[in-house]
Design a protein around this motif. Structure first.
Motif, mmCIF file in Angstrom:
data_model
loop_
_atom_site.group_PDB
_atom_site.id
_atom_site.type_symbol
_atom_site.label_atom_id
_atom_site.label_comp_id
_atom_site.label_asym_id
_atom_site.label_seq_id
_atom_site.Cartn_x
_atom_site.Cartn_y
_atom_site.Cartn_z
ATOM 1 N N PHE A 37 0.354 5.751 -6.410
ATOM 2 C CA PHE A 37 0.568 5.988 -4.980
ATOM 3 C C PHE A 37 -0.074 4.870 -4.154
ATOM 4 N N ARG A 38 -1.327 4.569 -4.462
ATOM 5 C CA ARG A 38 -2.041 3.508 -3.737
ATOM 6 C C ARG A 38 -1.321 2.174 -3.881
ATOM 7 N N ASN A 39 -0.963 1.809 -5.112
ATOM 8 C CA ASN A 39 -0.315 0.521 -5.344
ATOM 9 C C ASN A 39 1.051 0.425 -4.680
ATOM 10 N N SER A 40 1.792 1.521 -4.669
ATOM 11 C CA SER A 40 3.108 1.513 -4.016
ATOM 12 C C SER A 40 2.973 1.212 -2.537
ATOM 13 N N PHE A 41 2.028 1.879 -1.875
ATOM 14 C CA PHE A 41 1.815 1.638 -0.454
ATOM 15 C C PHE A 41 1.153 0.284 -0.216
ATOM 16 N N LEU A 42 0.288 -0.136 -1.114
ATOM 17 C CA LEU A 42 -0.380 -1.426 -0.963
ATOM 18 C C LEU A 42 0.639 -2.560 -0.966
ATOM 19 N N PHE A 43 1.505 -2.575 -1.959
ATOM 20 C CA PHE A 43 2.477 -3.657 -2.063
ATOM 21 C C PHE A 43 3.502 -3.607 -0.930
ATOM 22 N N SER A 44 4.018 -2.418 -0.649
ATOM 23 C CA SER A 44 5.036 -2.331 0.409
ATOM 24 C C SER A 44 4.449 -2.685 1.772
ATOM 25 N N SER A 45 3.225 -2.281 2.050
ATOM 26 C CA SER A 45 2.631 -2.638 3.336
ATOM 27 C C SER A 45 2.335 -4.132 3.389
ATOM 28 N N GLY A 71 -3.951 -14.061 3.050
ATOM 29 C CA GLY A 71 -5.270 -13.450 3.246
ATOM 30 C C GLY A 71 -5.241 -12.389 4.330
ATOM 31 N N ILE A 72 -4.635 -12.711 5.451
ATOM 32 C CA ILE A 72 -4.539 -11.762 6.561
ATOM 33 C C ILE A 72 -3.705 -10.549 6.170
ATOM 34 N N CYS A 73 -2.541 -10.791 5.583
ATOM 35 C CA CYS A 73 -1.640 -9.674 5.248
ATOM 36 C C CYS A 73 -2.197 -8.791 4.144
ATOM 37 N N SER A 74 -2.879 -9.387 3.170
ATOM 38 C CA SER A 74 -3.464 -8.555 2.115
ATOM 39 C C SER A 74 -4.581 -7.688 2.683
ATOM 40 N N ASN A 75 -5.361 -8.224 3.611
ATOM 41 C CA ASN A 75 -6.411 -7.408 4.224
ATOM 42 C C ASN A 75 -5.825 -6.288 5.066
ATOM 43 N N MET A 76 -4.755 -6.551 5.783
ATOM 44 C CA MET A 76 -4.091 -5.493 6.546
ATOM 45 C C MET A 76 -3.579 -4.394 5.601
ATOM 46 N N ALA A 77 -3.028 -4.816 4.480
ATOM 47 C CA ALA A 77 -2.519 -3.843 3.505
ATOM 48 C C ALA A 77 -3.669 -3.006 2.934
ATOM 49 N N TRP A 78 -4.781 -3.649 2.593
ATOM 50 C CA TRP A 78 -5.918 -2.894 2.065
ATOM 51 C C TRP A 78 -6.499 -1.952 3.108
#
Length: 150
Positions: A37-45, A71-78
């Motif tokens: 669940f976490r990974n699905s939302f992490l990647f899609s976001s 860097g910015i987008c991965s932090n937003m996703a996390w």
């Protein structure tokens, strides 16, 4: 989902080792659902944030390096999924046997743990994903030259 299938068992073992908790091979599926669940939302976001950021940069005729974009987008996703990561870690720790995800969510909110470890996670994410995207972009450019593509 595929990444969650591979990552789930390793995450469980890592968490158990971090909290010095025993584990058996039969435990490797614990927290699997929360990990997927976490990974699905992490990647899609992450993909959504990449698209939105690139559109905004184009709109204002501005550029950023692949390092900063990733860097910015991965932090937003996390930031979007961090509470699920805390719940996943609690689930995999072995310290909450018999507790369901909703109980873990309520406990996480009650104890104020929703964003525990976030600052370190964001620093790691920014550099890991920024460097990865920079390397990916450079390799892609070189391969296009080798294969005569534009």
């Amino acid at each position: 989902i595929g990444r969650g299938l591979v990552e789930g068992p390793f995450e469980m073992v890592k968490v158990r080792r971090q909290v010095v908790s025993d584990w058996k091979f039969a435990d490797v599926s614990k927290g699997f659902g929360v990990t997927v669940f976490r990974n699905s939302f992490l990647f899609s976001s992450f993909v959504i944030y990449m698209d939105v950021l690139k559109q905004q940069l184009a709109r204002y005729d501005t550029t950023l390096s692949p390092f900063f974009i990733a860097g910015i987008c991965s932090n937003m996703a996390w930031l979007t999924v961090w509470p699920f990561d805390v719940i996943k870690t609690k689930r995999q720790s072995g310290r909450f046997e018999g507790r369901n995800v909703m109980w873990l969510l309520r406990d996480t909110i009650r104890t104020g743990d929703m964003y525990r470890g976030l600052s370190v996670g964001l620093v790691r994410s920014f550099f890991a994903n920024g460097i990865s995207m920079e390397v990916y972009t450079r390799v892609e450019k070189e391969l296009k030259v080798v294969f005569n593509e534009r």
